[in-house]
Each structure stands twice: as C-alpha cells, then as structure tokens.
Scaffold this active site. Structure first.
Site, PDB file in Angstrom:
ATOM      1  N   GLY A   1       0.837  -1.201   0.000  1.00  0.00           N
ATOM      2  CA  GLY A   1       0.000   0.000   0.000  1.00  0.00           C
ATOM      3  C   GLY A   1       0.869   1.246   0.000  1.00  0.00           C
ATOM      4  O   GLY A   1       2.065   1.174  -0.306  1.00  0.00           O
TER       5      GLY A   1
ATOM      6  N   LYS B   1      -2.139  -7.055 -25.238  1.00  0.00           N
ATOM      7  CA  LYS B   1      -1.338  -8.284 -25.077  1.00  0.00           C
ATOM      8  C   LYS B   1       0.006  -8.127 -25.796  1.00  0.00           C
ATOM      9  O   LYS B   1       1.042  -8.469 -25.259  1.00  0.00           O
ATOM     10  CB  LYS B   1      -2.068  -9.515 -25.630  1.00  0.00           C
ATOM     11  CG  LYS B   1      -3.257  -9.986 -24.851  1.00  0.00           C
ATOM     12  CD  LYS B   1      -2.968 -10.468 -23.456  1.00  0.00           C
ATOM     13  CE  LYS B   1      -3.180  -9.381 -22.448  1.00  0.00           C
ATOM     14  NZ  LYS B   1      -4.382  -9.226 -21.730  1.00  0.00           N
TER      15      LYS B   1
HETATM   16  C1  F6R Z   1      -3.452  -7.009 -18.749  1.00  0.00           C
HETATM   17  C2  F6R Z   1      -4.069  -7.208 -17.454  1.00  0.00           C
HETATM   18  C3  F6R Z   1      -4.488  -5.991 -16.713  1.00  0.00           C
HETATM   19  C4  F6R Z   1      -5.687  -6.294 -15.805  1.00  0.00           C
HETATM   20  C5  F6R Z   1      -6.043  -5.056 -14.971  1.00  0.00           C
HETATM   21  C6  F6R Z   1      -7.269  -5.316 -14.112  1.00  0.00           C
HETATM   22  O1  F6R Z   1      -3.139  -8.212 -19.355  1.00  0.00           O
HETATM   23  O2  F6R Z   1      -4.211  -8.304 -17.003  1.00  0.00           O
HETATM   24  O3  F6R Z   1      -4.766  -4.940 -17.576  1.00  0.00           O
HETATM   25  O4  F6R Z   1      -6.758  -6.662 -16.605  1.00  0.00           O
HETATM   26  O5  F6R Z   1      -4.965  -4.713 -14.151  1.00  0.00           O
HETATM   27  O6  F6R Z   1      -7.077  -6.396 -13.258  1.00  0.00           O
HETATM   28  P1  F6R Z   1      -8.285  -7.120 -12.579  1.00  0.00           P
HETATM   29  O7  F6R Z   1      -9.057  -7.825 -13.628  1.00  0.00           O
HETATM   30  O8  F6R Z   1      -7.669  -8.043 -11.584  1.00  0.00           O
HETATM   31  O9  F6R Z   1      -9.120  -6.046 -11.932  1.00  0.00           O
END
Ligand code: F6R
Length: 597
Positions: free
Chosen positions: A108, A478
C-alpha cells in the site's frame, strides 16, 4: 501489488503433516515465489532466531535464488513492486526499527509518511531507506515504550493514512500481527500452524481453510488466531472459508510459461461457463432487466471485456449498458441513483481503481453485481450480488483466460436477456471447439512463422469495427505488454482521422474481419492500409485478397471475438520469445493485482 507472506508454527505446535515444523524461511520463500506475480523488483525475508530478527534482502526476481536463513518457526516475507523509493536492497522489505527487533512488510502507500517521518526524526529515529514503509517499525518502536506488542501495532496502524496492509513480527513476541485497510490479506489455518498472505494462491499448497481479513481488522497469530476490529481492538469471531482451488492448478505443469498454459486452458473455461454458470447468469440477466441504468466497469483487460459487453447487450438484448474504465467512474457517477446497477468486472477482485468507485456508488444506494475470479476478494465481499468467473487461478501477469471467461459470461447473459440462452450456449461450445483446432501444431507453426517475420517491427496497428473493436484493443494490450512492441488498436474508421499517417512500407496491420455487418467496411480499411505499404494480417472466417497472411477462425457470430483475441495472445507470446523477452509471465514494470492508485 506487492506480495506478503508470513508463517508461524507455535513452539508448542510440533507437527506439520506428520513432520517437525519450523522452517519458516523455506515456507515463506516458497510462498513468495507463488506470490511473485504481485511484484518482482526485489524481495526479502525476516525470521526470528534465538530471540533476534535475522533478515535477508535482494534486488531482482526470486527466480532460482536460494535463501540462507537459520531454521525458525516464525517469519515474514515480501516481494516488492516499488512505489516510494527505487529498486535497491535498502528499499526492499522487511524494514526494521532502530533496535532491529521489529520487522515489517507492507503493501500500500502510507500517505502521511512524510509527516510521520519528520515526527520520528525529531525523536531521534534513524532511517536507512527512501520508503514510506520504514516509518511503520519506528512508530511501533515508539508505542512499545509504553504498551505491549499488539496494542503498539494497533495504535501504529491507526495512525497510517491511505490503503495499507501490514504484517509485523518482533524479536520479543511469539506472535505475528497483521492489519489491513484496503490492501488484501488472507490468513490460512493449518493443522499446527498459521499463514498470512496477500492472496490465497500463496497458501493453498498448505491449507484450504482461510479467514479473509476485512478492512479495519487486525489479526494476531500465535497459539491461536485472534481477530480484532480497528481502531478499538474489540475481539470478534472469525468467519472461516474453504478455498476450492487445487494446488496443481497453480503450477505450470508441462508448459514453459503460465501465459501459454492459461491460453490452453481457455476451451475448458468456456465449457465451464456453459455447464456451471447458467443459473447464476439468469440471475444477472434479471438484475440488468429490472435496473434503471446499468454500468459495466473494469480496468485494463477487464475494461475491454466491459466495453465488449456494451456491444453484446446492445446487439443481442437491445439494452443500452454504460461502460467506464474503473478509475474514471468517480468522475462519471453524479447521476447514479438507488436504481442503478453497477457491474464491476475484475479478475483479482482487488484492483483499487474498481474497489474504490464501487464503495462510492454503494453509498449512493446503487446495487453492485460483481463479476470476479477470486472468491473472498475485496470486490466479492463488497458486492450485493456475486458472480464468480470460475476460471481457476490466473498466474501470468497478463490476463488471458480471465478475458475470455469475462466475455463468455457477458455473452451468455446477453443471450439469456434476449431469450435465446440455447443459442448462446451453442456459440460458446463452438468457440471452445474452435480454440482446440487453433491449438493444432500446424496452426501454431503458422503463428510462429508470422511472429518471426514481424518480430523486428517497431510498431503495429490493429483495427476492428463493432464487437471486433474491443477485440482489437485487447489484442493490442497483449502485444504491448508481452512482446514490448508498440501496438495501437483502433476502430476501423478512425484511421482516416489521423492514424494512417503512421503507416509505412511493411508496417504490420492486424485486421479483425468477422463474417458480420462489419466485414465489407473493415476490408475497405485494410485496402487503405495496404495501399500505403501495410503488411496485412487478416483474422476471420473468410480469406480475402487483401490479406498477406490469413489466420482462420470459424464463423461463430458474436463468439468470434474469442478466437480473435486468442490469436493475438498466441502471437504476442511467440513475438516475446522471438524478441528474447526474459519472462513473458512477468513483463517489466508490471504486477498483477493493482492495489495502489
Ligand atoms: C493485462 C491485465 C491488466 C488487468 C487489470 C485489471 O493483461 O491483465 O490490464 O486486466 O490490471 O485487473 P483485474 O481484472 O484483476 O481487476
């Protein structure tokens, strides 16, 4: 962001799986390896050994490193994603107080660290790092002058501003203490031992029985687990959960990288949505149907899934669903009412740019229907209605199967709303079949050859229209994060509004050309690119003269977005290998689970 792992087997608790307990350093080291996707610029472990704290810190990834700490029954560790202070051994965690008796790991940002540092410096404390974290052990040291360990940690945590999770141990106490507000923490209950970690992937090897620590709670792990509320310290009863992830799911198996393993898991993930999610998704469809205004939220890859959702609901269910990137939603929610439905989508369920705006709209009475992959995550607990993606643990930092599971869930919900559930199921099963045929050696070799041909390109452009537009931008992400090639995704028509100026002879251009209402126009856009020298890679069910290379998908209507993006995932992977990227599972500068703003 940042991985925390703590372990304690109380001296009176002698047995661990029938063997002697007590190699905290080894257990923590192994736990940090599993959590490394949360941050990987430096790491460190502190154990309690013969009444003193002994620690080891390193810059770089854990990789094949070894740990040389004494045997101990208690310790804490950390794998870092730098916020305050560069990547140095001094800035790596754990951090100590002046006496070297208190060790702290932290996830954090301590927003008031400068004020606290000034106050502590005036009192004579010496700081050796540039981190915000270091104020924590020194503050505990101050409080310890007048009270016991647990209350010193509690009073310290109460003075920290911001969203933080800490785990603390001391040379003079037989306990590990953890507290949190914002950043995630989960305690694992073993047979004769306790674990504390940023997420369950770190502890699922040892135990499936966990307690999710809520915001403003502190847990004391010693002979037993004691949970108290903050700021006051009133004891409360812990709620135990069982995690159903298998340890094997968190391993790479025959694959060289998690990224590739998770790509290959996608057919199963799609089938799982069809087999196990229908009941849940009917409920979600019902919520959308009765809401007055629905928002889909996500960050990064999840935001592109959310954007795709707006197209799917518009096209299939004739529903207007709003969409916002999580971090922008705070500036867009003035008209949220108690009748609004907010659907945050997040693989980890911990992304701060989602968790925080959701808290804000909850205060306005909006209903929250969260879609996440992690049982017990902050978002999961926060939501009024919870929908699990059930894609299994995703360990590669760049998301693959999380995206396709999000798309499947949204697609099937849109089909249910349109009264055509069976059609939606059929399409998802067809998409699973399409992926399996894409994974055949002949096709993979074609992608490898393409990757070799274009791997030295500096730029790449990807275009799509309609539902293929979010596919193009997800594909772009990607390619950027895995291969480090600069790529941009655009809505097909946008090129002529400026971007086409960037096309030169040989610039790779990927065209998403599904057999739908966008086909003719996207092919015209491809022609425009080719006329300016672009090297045209077409992805779709029909070949076309304009394509220099054609990557074939089946014609599976809206589900075509799935093979489209999976082609890009594979291309990104083989581009990364061609370019000698060190570890595609852990792209530079990134971390999975973004828990700081
Ligand atoms: C890219 C990737 C990130 C996540 C983003 C949100 O490949 O994985 O862009 O999609 O950080 O993460 P979550 O889905 O865990 O909220």
């Amino acid at each position: 962001m940042c991985g925390i792992f703590g372990y304690i087997s109380h001296p009176s608790l002698k047995l661990r799986n029938g063997k002697q307990t007590g190699d905290a350093a080894k257990i923590i080291f192994d736990g940090l390896k599993r959590l490394e996707y949360r941050g990987y610029d430096s790491w460190g472990i502190a154990v309690k050994d013969q009444g003193k704290i002994t620690l080891e810190k390193h810059v770089g990834r854990i990789g094949q490193a070894k740990v040389n700490l004494p045997k101990s029954s208690l310790g804490i560790g950390h794998t870092r994603w730098a916020t305050h202070g560069g990547v140095t051994v001094a800035n790596a965690h754990p951090h100590l107080d002046c006496t070297g008796q208190i060790a702290v790991v932290h996830n954090g940002i301590v927003e008031n660290f400068q004020d606290l540092k000034n106050e502590l410096t005036r009192k004579g404390h010496k700081f050796i790092s540039e981190t915000d974290t270091e104020v924590i052990p020194h503050l505990i040291e101050e409080f310890l002058k007048k009270e016991g360990f647990a209350s010193a940690v509690r009073d310290t945590f109460n003075r920290l501003k911001g969203l933080n999770a800490i785990v603390v141990t001391s040379a003079v106490s037989p306990e590990i203490i953890a507290a949190k507000n914002g950043s995630p923490l989960v305690a694992g209950i073993g047979k004769e031992e306790f674990f504390i970690a940023s997420d369950a992937t770190g502890i699922v090897k040892h135990t499936k029985k966990v307690v999710f620590i809520e915001d403003n709670q502190m847990v004391v792990l010693g002979k037993s687990l004691k949970l108290v509320t903050l700021p006051k310290g009133q004891e409360i009863k812990p709620v135990f959960h069982d995690i159903d992830w298998k340890f094997e799911e968190t391993k790479k198996g025959k694959f060289k990288h998690y990224f590739l393993k998770e790509i290959y898991e996608q057919p199963k993930v799609l089938e799982n949505v069809v087999l196990n999610q229908r009941q849940n998704l009917r409920k979600l469809a019902g919520l959308i149907d009765k809401a007055r205004g629905t928002f889909l939220l996500g960050c990064g890859t999840a935001s592109y899934a959310a954007l795709a959702g707006t197209y799917l609901f518009s096209k299939l269910a004739k529903k207007h669903i709003n969409y916002s990137v999580g971090s922008e939603f705070s500036y867009l929610q003035d008209f949220v009412t108690p009748k609004t439905l907010v659907i945050p989508i997040s693989q980890s369920g911990e992304t701060i740019d989602i968790v925080q705006p959701v808290q804000e709209v909850q205060k306005k009475g909006a209903t929250i229907a969260a879609i996440t992959n992690v049982l017990g995550s902050t978002l999961y607990r926060q939501a009024d209605y919870k929908f699990l993606l059930d894609a299994g643990p995703e360990k590669s930092v760049a998301g693959t199967k999380s995206f396709t599971s999000m798309i499947s869930v949204l697609l099937l919900t849109a089909y249910i709303l349109a009264g055509a559930e069976e059609d939606g199921k059929r399409l998802l099963l067809a998409a699973a079949k399409n992926l399996r045929s894409m994974f055949q050696v002949k096709n993979i070799n074609k992608i490898k050859r393409l990757a070799r041909k274009i791997s030295r390109s500096e730029h790449m452009y990807l275009i799509g229209r309609g539902l293929s537009y979010p596919a193009a931008i997800e594909a772009t992400l990607k390619i950027k994060e895995i291969s480090y090639i600069h790529a941009e995704g655009f809505a097909g028509a946008e090129l002529k509004h400026g971007v086409i100026a960037l096309i030169e002879k040989g610039t790779p251009c990927i065209i998403f050309a599904p057999n739908d209402e966008t086909y003719e126009e996207i092919i015209s856009n491809a022609e425009e690119l080719k006329a300016r020298g672009g090297f045209i890679i077409g992805i779709g069910s029909k070949n076309n003269n304009v394509f220099n290379v054609w990557l074939e998908t089946k014609d599976i209507k809206e589900a075509t977005i799935i093979p489209q993006v999976v082609y890009a995932q594979l291309l990104a992977y083989y581009l990364a290998l061609e370019r000698g990227v060190e570890d595609p599972d852990k792209p530079r500068n990134l971390a999975k689970s973004v828990t700081v703003k």
